[in-house]
Design a protein around this motif. Structure first.
Motif, PDB file in Angstrom:
ATOM      1  N   ARG A   1     -38.788 -33.740  65.206  1.00 15.54           N
ATOM      2  CA  ARG A   1     -40.189 -33.760  64.798  1.00 15.54           C
ATOM      3  C   ARG A   1     -41.043 -33.925  66.042  1.00 15.54           C
ATOM      4  NH1 ARG A   1     -40.460 -35.059  59.208  1.00 15.54           N
ATOM      5  NH2 ARG A   1     -38.593 -36.118  58.426  1.00 15.54           N
ATOM      6  N   PHE A   2     -42.230 -33.358  66.027  1.00 17.53           N
ATOM      7  CA  PHE A   2     -43.153 -33.619  67.122  1.00 17.53           C
ATOM      8  C   PHE A   2     -44.580 -33.529  66.617  1.00 17.53           C
ATOM      9  CE2 PHE A   2     -42.927 -29.008  67.232  1.00 17.53           C
ATOM     10  CZ  PHE A   2     -44.201 -28.596  67.616  1.00 17.53           C
ATOM     11  N   HIS A   3     -45.460 -34.198  67.320  1.00 19.43           N
ATOM     12  CA  HIS A   3     -46.891 -34.101  67.043  1.00 19.43           C
ATOM     13  C   HIS A   3     -47.486 -33.027  67.943  1.00 19.43           C
ATOM     14  CE1 HIS A   3     -46.460 -37.489  64.550  1.00 19.43           C
ATOM     15  NE2 HIS A   3     -46.684 -38.453  65.429  1.00 19.43           N
ATOM     16  N   SER A   4     -48.343 -32.219  67.389  1.00 22.48           N
ATOM     17  CA  SER A   4     -48.998 -31.174  68.171  1.00 22.48           C
ATOM     18  C   SER A   4     -50.399 -31.653  68.534  1.00 22.48           C
ATOM     19  CB  SER A   4     -49.073 -29.874  67.363  1.00 22.48           C
ATOM     20  OG  SER A   4     -49.660 -28.847  68.116  1.00 22.48           O
ATOM     21  N   ASP A   5     -50.597 -31.893  69.829  1.00 18.20           N
ATOM     22  CA  ASP A   5     -51.850 -32.466  70.312  1.00 18.20           C
ATOM     23  C   ASP A   5     -52.701 -31.439  71.048  1.00 18.20           C
ATOM     24  OD1 ASP A   5     -50.825 -34.800  69.345  1.00 18.20           O
ATOM     25  OD2 ASP A   5     -51.049 -35.940  71.201  1.00 18.20           O
ATOM     26  N   GLU A   6     -53.994 -31.730  71.113  1.00 17.85           N
ATOM     27  CA  GLU A   6     -54.930 -31.022  71.973  1.00 17.85           C
ATOM     28  C   GLU A   6     -55.526 -32.068  72.917  1.00 17.85           C
ATOM     29  OE1 GLU A   6     -56.571 -27.476  69.009  1.00 17.85           O
ATOM     30  OE2 GLU A   6     -57.743 -29.315  69.284  1.00 17.85           O
ATOM     31  N   ARG A   7     -55.121 -32.024  74.191  1.00 16.78           N
ATOM     32  CA  ARG A   7     -55.592 -33.007  75.160  1.00 16.78           C
ATOM     33  C   ARG A   7     -55.733 -32.334  76.527  1.00 16.78           C
ATOM     34  NH1 ARG A   7     -55.237 -38.013  72.929  1.00 16.78           N
ATOM     35  NH2 ARG A   7     -53.880 -38.168  71.092  1.00 16.78           N
ATOM     36  N   GLN A   8     -56.673 -32.853  77.312  1.00 17.38           N
ATOM     37  CA  GLN A   8     -56.860 -32.312  78.654  1.00 17.38           C
ATOM     38  C   GLN A   8     -57.421 -33.394  79.571  1.00 17.38           C
ATOM     39  OE1 GLN A   8     -59.767 -29.135  79.121  1.00 17.38           O
ATOM     40  NE2 GLN A   8     -58.563 -28.185  80.750  1.00 17.38           N
TER      41      GLN A   8
ATOM     42  N   LEU B   1     -56.178 -41.537  85.315  1.00 14.41           N
ATOM     43  CA  LEU B   1     -56.878 -40.472  84.595  1.00 14.41           C
ATOM     44  C   LEU B   1     -56.654 -40.602  83.093  1.00 14.41           C
ATOM     45  CD1 LEU B   1     -56.314 -37.243  86.723  1.00 14.41           C
ATOM     46  CD2 LEU B   1     -58.513 -38.263  86.103  1.00 14.41           C
ATOM     47  N   PRO B   2     -57.705 -40.503  82.292  1.00 11.62           N
ATOM     48  CA  PRO B   2     -57.537 -40.503  80.847  1.00 11.62           C
ATOM     49  C   PRO B   2     -56.983 -39.157  80.383  1.00 11.62           C
ATOM     50  CG  PRO B   2     -59.826 -40.112  81.387  1.00 11.62           C
ATOM     51  CD  PRO B   2     -59.126 -40.389  82.697  1.00 11.62           C
ATOM     52  N   PHE B   3     -56.565 -39.106  79.139  1.00 14.82           N
ATOM     53  CA  PHE B   3     -56.038 -37.862  78.558  1.00 14.82           C
ATOM     54  C   PHE B   3     -56.649 -37.705  77.163  1.00 14.82           C
ATOM     55  CE2 PHE B   3     -52.033 -35.181  77.746  1.00 14.82           C
ATOM     56  CZ  PHE B   3     -52.511 -34.135  78.523  1.00 14.82           C
TER      57      PHE B   3
ATOM     58  N   HIS C   1     -52.747 -30.689  80.664  1.00 16.05           N
ATOM     59  CA  HIS C   1     -53.306 -30.148  79.422  1.00 16.05           C
ATOM     60  C   HIS C   1     -52.183 -29.882  78.433  1.00 16.05           C
ATOM     61  CE1 HIS C   1     -51.718 -26.347  80.958  1.00 16.05           C
ATOM     62  NE2 HIS C   1     -52.330 -26.644  82.098  1.00 16.05           N
ATOM     63  N   VAL C   2     -52.415 -30.177  77.187  1.00 18.00           N
ATOM     64  CA  VAL C   2     -51.491 -29.814  76.116  1.00 18.00           C
ATOM     65  C   VAL C   2     -52.301 -29.228  74.972  1.00 18.00           C
ATOM     66  CG1 VAL C   2     -49.714 -31.518  76.678  1.00 18.00           C
ATOM     67  CG2 VAL C   2     -51.559 -32.135  75.104  1.00 18.00           C
ATOM     68  N   HIS C   3     -51.672 -28.320  74.254  1.00 15.84           N
ATOM     69  CA  HIS C   3     -52.336 -27.700  73.114  1.00 15.84           C
ATOM     70  C   HIS C   3     -51.285 -27.284  72.106  1.00 15.84           C
ATOM     71  CE1 HIS C   3     -51.280 -24.201  75.588  1.00 15.84           C
ATOM     72  NE2 HIS C   3     -51.957 -24.802  76.553  1.00 15.84           N
ATOM     73  N   THR C   4     -51.716 -26.761  70.984  1.00 12.30           N
ATOM     74  CA  THR C   4     -50.774 -26.410  69.934  1.00 12.30           C
ATOM     75  C   THR C   4     -49.882 -25.267  70.396  1.00 12.30           C
ATOM     76  OG1 THR C   4     -52.053 -24.662  68.834  1.00 12.30           O
ATOM     77  CG2 THR C   4     -52.634 -26.954  68.321  1.00 12.30           C
ATOM     78  N   PRO C   5     -48.699 -25.103  69.760  1.00 13.20           N
ATOM     79  CA  PRO C   5     -47.775 -24.043  70.195  1.00 13.20           C
ATOM     80  C   PRO C   5     -48.189 -22.647  69.758  1.00 13.20           C
ATOM     81  CG  PRO C   5     -46.853 -25.239  68.329  1.00 13.20           C
ATOM     82  CD  PRO C   5     -48.098 -25.976  68.717  1.00 13.20           C
TER      83      PRO C   5
ATOM     84  N   GLY D   1     -45.168 -33.814  82.441  1.00 17.35           N
ATOM     85  CA  GLY D   1     -45.319 -33.726  81.000  1.00 17.35           C
ATOM     86  C   GLY D   1     -46.471 -34.507  80.399  1.00 17.35           C
ATOM     87  N   MET D   2     -46.544 -34.452  79.086  1.00 21.74           N
ATOM     88  CA  MET D   2     -47.659 -35.021  78.338  1.00 21.74           C
ATOM     89  C   MET D   2     -47.833 -36.515  78.588  1.00 21.74           C
ATOM     90  SD  MET D   2     -48.158 -34.953  74.206  1.00 21.74           S
ATOM     91  CE  MET D   2     -49.391 -35.972  73.399  1.00 21.74           C
ATOM     92  N   ARG D   3     -46.728 -37.224  78.733  1.00 17.88           N
ATOM     93  CA  ARG D   3     -46.790 -38.679  78.972  1.00 17.88           C
ATOM     94  C   ARG D   3     -46.692 -38.980  80.466  1.00 17.88           C
ATOM     95  NH1 ARG D   3     -44.159 -37.588  74.355  1.00 17.88           N
ATOM     96  NH2 ARG D   3     -44.832 -38.678  72.451  1.00 17.88           N
ATOM     97  N   SER D   4     -47.336 -38.194  81.259  1.00 17.75           N
ATOM     98  CA  SER D   4     -47.232 -38.211  82.714  1.00 17.75           C
ATOM     99  C   SER D   4     -47.408 -39.606  83.324  1.00 17.75           C
ATOM    100  CB  SER D   4     -48.271 -37.264  83.310  1.00 17.75           C
ATOM    101  OG  SER D   4     -48.357 -37.411  84.704  1.00 17.75           O
ATOM    102  N   THR D   5     -46.398 -40.051  84.037  1.00 21.57           N
ATOM    103  CA  THR D   5     -46.488 -41.302  84.791  1.00 21.57           C
ATOM    104  C   THR D   5     -47.469 -41.152  85.944  1.00 21.57           C
ATOM    105  OG1 THR D   5     -44.203 -41.867  84.227  1.00 21.57           O
ATOM    106  CG2 THR D   5     -45.168 -42.991  86.117  1.00 21.57           C
ATOM    107  N   VAL D   6     -47.472 -39.970  86.574  1.00 30.34           N
ATOM    108  CA  VAL D   6     -48.380 -39.741  87.695  1.00 30.34           C
ATOM    109  C   VAL D   6     -49.828 -39.816  87.227  1.00 30.34           C
ATOM    110  CG1 VAL D   6     -49.147 -38.048  89.408  1.00 30.34           C
ATOM    111  CG2 VAL D   6     -46.691 -38.376  88.971  1.00 30.34           C
TER     112      VAL D   6
END
Length: 508
Positions: free
Chosen positions: A280-287, A192-194, A304-308, A181-186
């Motif tokens: 509630r959630f924040h919609s992020d764009e990250r890779q 690696l930055p996000f 990678h995460v992006h808007t829904p 997931g977005m908060r990946s421990t791995v």
């Protein structure tokens, strides 16, 4: 590789599933994260005979919260190649078109796929299918187990874990896949930055009943200050995703706020009641800049995460897993060099970037700030609606059917493209792919001369017409590895040697 079937009807507790070997096997894989991406990945590997341990910090329970709700055509094709698509289709609601911004209609019934529709299916149903398959294939599950550290060397990777009682253990494997997931421990463990940013802060999400539901299964309503999206699950509940400019970021969410946001966007609240989930959630764009660091890979939201917007998140994660799994199998079974694994980055990273940009454009169109931007959106929607080729291209992009991977210079035009589900003498192509092997599609006169059946699946195409004389080598993930017109047996043998390699026994 063995065919996997669906695994449906097996009532095995994943915590006690037998596993072929110990954690220290040098040809094994550890997958972290028990969402759809991790489950598909682990199931693919185990079905091919690779020992897999799937680590998940949550308790063993399929959440009844829906999260992702859309399964696109390309994902259904990948499920078809695993014998899961028919049940998925039976559980969801099929749509052959949907609307964006009222005026723009995306038509799916002309898609070049057996699955010329969108499937509205709660994520937990997709997870159930994938988990049953993984259990049947022999994946070993470690629930309530948290990753606390990762280290790697020339011969493998070590994952430090903490179990439900606080006990610690070091797990060893040849490779590690972070699908956590977005908060990946791995991802954090390998440094690696996000990079990216929050596009929308405090999006409201709720699963509710509606006294006056919209006519369409999917519907979007927008105004200058708010939007609300509805999706029907077909069981009386609807997913609601909403946002308004004055939304609070820290206050507990109550149904009244969701209803008020709907009134701002659509003029009324559709009689919302009986909420079973509010968040509630924040919609992020990250890779992540890299999907591979040595023996460690990232997939899905960890990469990678992006808007829904467009409903592409879970789908692209599943495509990541399908792309990487067969490559890991080939390397671990000695049929390919480790360099094959570098193509995961070159093929999938651009797809993540493209999805981030396209979904970002859609969400920005859904929340115009000024009157002139609303006018621009209406004009754009009307223009696209009037241009069938543009509308078709948009449908192909959203559904994942337009993906084409880089091909070597001078390669046949089909190389790198998605293979269509053609009819073969032994059935359909995607049925042939259920064995997890490469599939060679040849004309009649070539198939009798190859002698390659022990290394891949050889099929003859039925019928005549365009492409009937083309020899095509299809990868396990359904993309064309090699193709040629009027190929002779020597060319076919060379192509198979280059792409499939010699099949050897998996060292245990």
């Amino acid at each position: 590789m063995n065919g996997t079937g669906t695994g449906i009807g097996i009532d095995t507790d994943p915590n006690t599933t037998p596993h072929p070997g110990a954690d220290n096997i040098p040809h094994s894989v550890i997958v972290v994260g028990c969402g759809p991406t991790g489950l598909l990945m682990a199931g693919d590997l185990a079905a091919a005979g690779v020992p897999v341990t799937l680590v998940e910090k949550r308790p063993h329970k399929i959440s009844n919260l829906s999260r992702a709700i859309v399964v696109h055509a390309r994902t259904l094709e990948l499920l078809d190649a695993r014998g899961l698509s028919d049940e998925a289709d039976s559980l969801g609601t099929r749509l052959d078109r949907f609307n964006l911004f009222s005026r723009l209609t995306i038509e799916l019934d002309t898609l070049p796929s057996r699955f010329n529709h969108l499937l509205v299916l709660p994520q937990y149903e997709t997870e159930k299918l994938l988990q049953r398959r993984a259990v049947a294939a022999g994946v070993r599950f470690r629930y309530e187990t948290e990753v606390t550290g990762v280290s790697q060397g020339a011969d493998g990777v070590t994952v430090e874990t903490r179990g439900p009682g606080g006990e610690t253990e070091a797990l060893r494997a040849a490779y590690l896949v972070g699908a956590d997931g977005m908060r990946s421990t791995v991802r954090n463990a390998v440094g690696l930055p996000f990079p990216g940013r929050s596009v929308i802060r405090s999006v409201l999400i709720a699963d509710v009943r509606l006294a006056q539901p919209p006519e369409d299964v999917l519907s979007l309503h927008t105004s200058g200050e708010a939007f609300v999206f509805f999706a029907s699950f077909g069981d009386g509940y609807h997913r609601v995703v909403a946002w308004h400019r004055d939304v609070s970021e820290n206050e507990p969410l109550h149904l009244e706020e969701v209803k008020e946001t709907a009134r701002r966007a659509a003029g009324h609240d559709f009689g919302m009641h009986d909420a079973q989930w509010l968040s509630r959630f924040h919609s992020d764009e990250r890779q992540a800049p890299a999907y591979r660091v040595g023996r460690v890979f990232l997939a899905g939201d960890a990469a990678h995460v992006h808007t829904p917007a467009g409903g592409q998140g879970m789908n692209i994660g599943l495509h990541d897993a399908a792309n990487l799994s067969w490559k890991l199998v080939a390397v671990l079974q000695g049929r390919a060099d480790d360099a094959l694994l570098d193509t995961y980055q070159s093929e999938r990273h651009p797809i993540g970037t493209k999805a981030m940009r396209s979904s970002g454009a859609l969400i920005r169109l859904a929340m115009p700030k000024y009157a002139w931007t609303m006018g621009l959106r209406s004009a754009l929607a009307s223009t696209v609606n009037a241009l069938t080729p543009v509308r078709r291209r948009l449908a192909l992009q959203i559904t994942g059917l337009d993906v084409k991977y880089p091909a070597p210079e001078g390669a046949h035009r089909l190389v790198g493209s998605r293979a269509a589900d053609v009819d073969l003498e032994g059935g359909r192509l995607y049925e042939a792919l259920r064995g997890g092997r490469f599939v060679l599609i040849t004309p009649q006169e070539c198939a009798d001369k190859t002698g390659l059946e022990d290394r891949l699946t050889v099929e003859r195409r039925t019928g005549r017409g365009r492409g009937s004389g083309t020899t095509v080598l299809v990868r396990p993930d359904g993309y064309v590895a090699w193709a040629a017109e009027a190929a002779d047996p020597a060319e076919v043998e060379a192509a198979v040697e280059a792409h499939v390699g010699e099949r050897i026994a998996l060292a245990r």
